[in-house]
Design a protein around this motif. Structure first.
Motif, PDB file in Angstrom:
ATOM      1  N   PRO A 298      -3.527  -1.445  -3.384  1.00 22.47           N
ATOM      2  CA  PRO A 298      -3.604  -2.026  -2.044  1.00 22.47           C
ATOM      3  C   PRO A 298      -3.327  -3.526  -2.068  1.00 22.47           C
ATOM      4  O   PRO A 298      -3.687  -4.219  -3.025  1.00 22.47           O
ATOM      5  CB  PRO A 298      -5.043  -1.731  -1.621  1.00 22.47           C
ATOM      6  CG  PRO A 298      -5.414  -0.506  -2.392  1.00 22.47           C
ATOM      7  CD  PRO A 298      -4.728  -0.654  -3.722  1.00 22.47           C
ATOM      8  N   ASN A 299      -2.636  -4.007  -1.033  1.00 16.08           N
ATOM      9  CA  ASN A 299      -2.243  -5.410  -0.857  1.00 16.08           C
ATOM     10  C   ASN A 299      -1.071  -5.815  -1.739  1.00 16.08           C
ATOM     11  O   ASN A 299      -0.664  -6.989  -1.731  1.00 16.08           O
ATOM     12  CB  ASN A 299      -3.420  -6.368  -1.094  1.00 16.08           C
ATOM     13  CG  ASN A 299      -4.548  -6.155  -0.112  1.00 16.08           C
ATOM     14  OD1 ASN A 299      -4.305  -5.933   1.074  1.00 16.08           O
ATOM     15  ND2 ASN A 299      -5.775  -6.181  -0.594  1.00 16.08           N
ATOM     16  N   MET A 300      -0.497  -4.867  -2.501  1.00 20.56           N
ATOM     17  CA  MET A 300       0.713  -5.182  -3.279  1.00 20.56           C
ATOM     18  C   MET A 300       1.891  -5.356  -2.324  1.00 20.56           C
ATOM     19  O   MET A 300       2.026  -4.635  -1.348  1.00 20.56           O
ATOM     20  CB  MET A 300       0.990  -4.044  -4.271  1.00 20.56           C
ATOM     21  CG  MET A 300       2.179  -4.294  -5.181  1.00 20.56           C
ATOM     22  SD  MET A 300       2.442  -2.908  -6.343  1.00 20.56           S
ATOM     23  CE  MET A 300       1.082  -3.195  -7.478  1.00 20.56           C
ATOM     24  N   THR A 301       2.743  -6.337  -2.612  1.00 21.85           N
ATOM     25  CA  THR A 301       3.905  -6.612  -1.768  1.00 21.85           C
ATOM     26  C   THR A 301       5.092  -5.753  -2.193  1.00 21.85           C
ATOM     27  O   THR A 301       5.317  -5.545  -3.387  1.00 21.85           O
ATOM     28  CB  THR A 301       4.284  -8.093  -1.849  1.00 21.85           C
ATOM     29  OG1 THR A 301       3.180  -8.886  -1.394  1.00 21.85           O
ATOM     30  CG2 THR A 301       5.490  -8.400  -0.963  1.00 21.85           C
ATOM     31  N   ALA A 302       5.838  -5.263  -1.220  1.00 24.19           N
ATOM     32  CA  ALA A 302       7.016  -4.441  -1.503  1.00 24.19           C
ATOM     33  C   ALA A 302       8.143  -4.814  -0.552  1.00 24.19           C
ATOM     34  O   ALA A 302       7.906  -5.212   0.593  1.00 24.19           O
ATOM     35  CB  ALA A 302       6.690  -2.958  -1.375  1.00 24.19           C
TER      36      ALA A 302
END
Length: 392
Positions: A298-302
């Protein structure tokens, strides 16, 4: 004196271009002629010069037509064809999950025991921790004893009443006492269950915030005990500009790139929002993503590429071969009338372009399948000019 020097200089120049006789006549004209006569002579010589230039141009065209060794601009071409074209818009989003919650205590007391650790997988309803109930369990045991007695009294009184022994009021009193005692026990059990902290859904314990022995109490920030996350239902939340509201909707194909993982996956838009945020004029979409063996957090940027436009029979050309004229029209050169030795004529075609993806541009009109578009050398040729096509 200055004018006389200029005339002498002109005479020297004219001697080279004209014969001696002509030079003498001009000298006499300069010495004795009027200004009007000199101007008339100038006009006569200018007309002769234009006629001479026209003859020279005609001779040049004949030489060009008969010269087999003339140098032609060298170009390369490619043949257009109809092919599938997919246009993508590139945006950025963050991984999130709706099952990412902080668990707070419902009752105040000392955290008597913690049954899980960080990273443990838990099931829905599993006991995570227990809070000291302050003697409520002992009270409940007493209430259950009283309930057992009230139940026995009620059952005996009911049997007597069924045999028409005793009064109705005795039966009703025993029944009311039993039901009241039962309600009290149920309330106590419900209250006592709040001292046991259980998992609201299946997931992973991400953080144990309070240690065993800590005094906890219900409230706002700072009173949380656990963070639990379900990584099986994650998605990327992306804010899409409102200009794409007609082309980005549920079911659209998406490429998701996790640069930190070096991985790209295919997905689809699961949900498209119906609300335009007035602050940034965008709407939110959800794109489901797998956990990839726990690598996606969660909260990882893509980075996401959303397929907002598709044409199964598009004509595509490189952007480098497109030029623009003074009227703002776009054009490309096509090699036509190919002759021997790969000699062809460059023809300028006015085109209308559509979407662009990378270096490729979609051509809506002005070109058809099978046209030989000039690629290398397109910037140096002119309309109607002969060119030599280099073989690849």
């Amino acid at each position: 004196m200055k004018i006389k020097s200029t005339i002498i200089l002109l005479l020297g120049t004219l001697v080279v271009a004209c014969g001696d006789k002509e030079s003498k006549s001009l000298t006499e004209l300069f010495d004795k002629g009027t200004l009007e006569e000199i101007r008339e002579k100038k006009k006569e010589l200018s007309d002769e010069q234009k006629e001479l230039d026209a003859r020279i141009a005609m001779i040049d065209s004949v030489i060009s037509a008969k010269d087999t060794n003339k140098k032609l601009p060298l170009v390369t071409t490619f043949t257009t064809k109809r092919e599938q074209f997919n246009h993508f818009i590139e945006l950025q989003g963050d991984v999130t999950t709706k099952q990412n919650v902080l668990i707070y205590p419902e009752m105040a007391g000392m955290l008597q025991r913690v049954y899980v650790s960080e990273g443990d997988r838990v099931k829905k309803g599993q006991l995570l921790a227990s809070i000291d109930d302050g003697g409520m369990s002992s009270q409940l045991a007493q209430l259950k004893t009283q309930l057992s007695l009230a139940k026995t009294t009620y059952e005996r009184q009911k049997r007597l009443w069924d045999q028409k022994i005793g009064t109705e009021i005795q039966y009703l009193q025993a029944k009311a006492n039993y039901e009241a005692q039962e309600n009290t026990v149920n309330q106590f059990e419900s209250q006592l269950s709040k001292y046991s902290m259980r998992s609201p859904f299946s997931g992973v314990i991400d953080d144990v915030i309070k240690d065993q022995g800590t005094v906890v109490a219900p409230g706002g920030p700072g009173s949380e005990v656990f963070r639990i996350i379900n990584l099986s239902d994650m998605y990327i939340e992306v804010a899409v500009p409102e200009t794409y509201i007609a082309s980005v909707n549920t079911g659209k194909k998406v490429k998701v790139n996790f640069s930190v993982l070096g991985k790209t996956i295919d997905s689809k838009v699961r949900q498209a929002g119906n609300y335009i945020n007035p602050n940034n004029r965008s709407f939110v979409i959800e794109i489901p993503v797998p956990a990839l063996d726990g690598q996606v957090k969660p909260n990882m940027t893509a980075k996401v590429e959303i397929n907002d436009y598709q044409n199964e029979e598009a004509i595509l050309i490189p952007q480098s071969v497109i030029s623009e004229n003074a009227e703002g029209e776009q054009y490309a050169y096509v090699a036509v009338d190919t002759k021997a030795d790969n000699v062809a004529t460059a023809k300028r075609n006015i085109i209308t372009t559509g979407q662009t993806q990378g270096d490729l541009v979609e051509v809506l009109s002005g070109l058809k399948a099978g046209d030989k578009v000039i690629k290398e050398g397109a910037r140096s040729v002119k309309d109607g000019q002969e060119v030599k096509i280099l073989s690849k």
